[in-house]
Design a protein around this motif. Structure first.
Motif, PDB file in Angstrom:
ATOM      1  N   ALA A 216       5.012  13.105  -2.049  1.00  0.00           N
ATOM      2  CA  ALA A 216       4.509  12.265  -3.135  1.00  0.00           C
ATOM      3  C   ALA A 216       4.714  10.781  -2.869  1.00  0.00           C
ATOM      4  N   TYR A 217       5.743  10.447  -2.094  1.00  0.00           N
ATOM      5  CA  TYR A 217       6.058   9.041  -1.841  1.00  0.00           C
ATOM      6  C   TYR A 217       6.190   8.791  -0.347  1.00  0.00           C
ATOM      7  N   ASP A 218       5.782   7.608   0.062  1.00  0.00           N
ATOM      8  CA  ASP A 218       5.959   7.204   1.458  1.00  0.00           C
ATOM      9  C   ASP A 218       7.403   6.805   1.739  1.00  0.00           C
TER      10      ASP A 218
ATOM     11  N   GLY B  60       0.784  -1.221   0.000  1.00  0.00           N
ATOM     12  CA  GLY B  60       0.000   0.000   0.000  1.00  0.00           C
ATOM     13  C   GLY B  60       0.818   1.275   0.000  1.00  0.00           C
ATOM     14  N   GLU B  61       2.089   1.200   0.378  1.00  0.00           N
ATOM     15  CA  GLU B  61       2.918   2.411   0.351  1.00  0.00           C
ATOM     16  C   GLU B  61       3.184   2.846  -1.074  1.00  0.00           C
ATOM     17  N   ARG B  62       3.263   4.162  -1.262  1.00  0.00           N
ATOM     18  CA  ARG B  62       3.682   4.733  -2.552  1.00  0.00           C
ATOM     19  C   ARG B  62       5.201   4.793  -2.515  1.00  0.00           C
ATOM     20  N   ILE B  63       5.838   4.128  -3.462  1.00  0.00           N
ATOM     21  CA  ILE B  63       7.287   3.969  -3.461  1.00  0.00           C
ATOM     22  C   ILE B  63       7.893   4.552  -4.735  1.00  0.00           C
ATOM     23  N   ALA B  64       9.028   5.218  -4.575  1.00  0.00           N
ATOM     24  CA  ALA B  64       9.885   5.563  -5.712  1.00  0.00           C
ATOM     25  C   ALA B  64      11.153   4.755  -5.514  1.00  0.00           C
TER      26      ALA B  64
ATOM     27  N   THR C 136       1.488   1.719  -5.615  1.00  0.00           N
ATOM     28  CA  THR C 136       2.120   2.517  -6.662  1.00  0.00           C
ATOM     29  C   THR C 136       3.620   2.479  -6.486  1.00  0.00           C
ATOM     30  N   THR C 137       4.328   2.155  -7.566  1.00  0.00           N
ATOM     31  CA  THR C 137       5.784   2.043  -7.517  1.00  0.00           C
ATOM     32  C   THR C 137       6.345   2.642  -8.793  1.00  0.00           C
ATOM     33  N   ASP C 138       7.062   3.753  -8.655  1.00  0.00           N
ATOM     34  CA  ASP C 138       7.670   4.428  -9.797  1.00  0.00           C
ATOM     35  C   ASP C 138       9.170   4.227  -9.763  1.00  0.00           C
ATOM     36  N   ALA C 139       9.775   4.054 -10.925  1.00  0.00           N
ATOM     37  CA  ALA C 139      11.228   3.903 -11.029  1.00  0.00           C
ATOM     38  C   ALA C 139      11.808   5.084 -11.785  1.00  0.00           C
TER      39      ALA C 139
END
Length: 140
Positions: A78-80, A32-36, A61-64
């Protein structure tokens, strides 16, 4: 046998060990965490793979990003968590990004192969995989 070929044969054992250690690593992203996830070179390609697998598994959500391409305007809120992949632990772009997002209050975690490098103090938590470091020019 070449150095690279020898290293490739160690991969199944390395992946098993990584899975075992990951189960005990408390700083790993939570569902559930928003990760970059960021890196440079091969680490960036690994970041892309991780992001696709994590998001595809419904973990959040996981952005690279290549560390130099991280959208700095998103540093706040924006990210946890920001996960940095850096085999050497010395990549300037990664270290600068960790400093930026930590100052903004975002949790950071790094994965590295060298415990005697600046990333050890640049991230909140660090997973050291020195047993998986390789000598080949192209990391496998």
């Amino acid at each position: 046998m070449s150095r690279t070929a020898a290293e490739i044969t160690t991969q199944p054992a390395c992946w098993r060990r990584a899975a075992e250690e990951a189960a005990r690593f408390t700083a790993a992203p939570r569902p559930g965490e928003r990760i970059a996830v960021v890196g440079c070179g091969t680490s960036w390609f690994m970041a892309q793979s991780y992001a696709a697998l994590r998001e595809g598994a419904g973990q959040g959500t996981t952005d690279a990003f290549a560390a130099s391409e991280f959208p700095r305007a998103r540093a706040v809120g924006a990210y946890d968590r920001v996960v940095a992949l850096t085999r050497s632990g010395t990549t300037t772009e990664v270290l600068e990004l960790l400093t930026l997002v930590r100052a903004a209050g975002t949790a950071t975690v790094a994965l590295t192969a060298d415990p005697a490098t600046p990333v050890m103090t640049a991230a909140d938590e660090v997973a050291v995989l020195d047993w998986a470091d390789e000598e080949s020019v192209v990391q496998t």
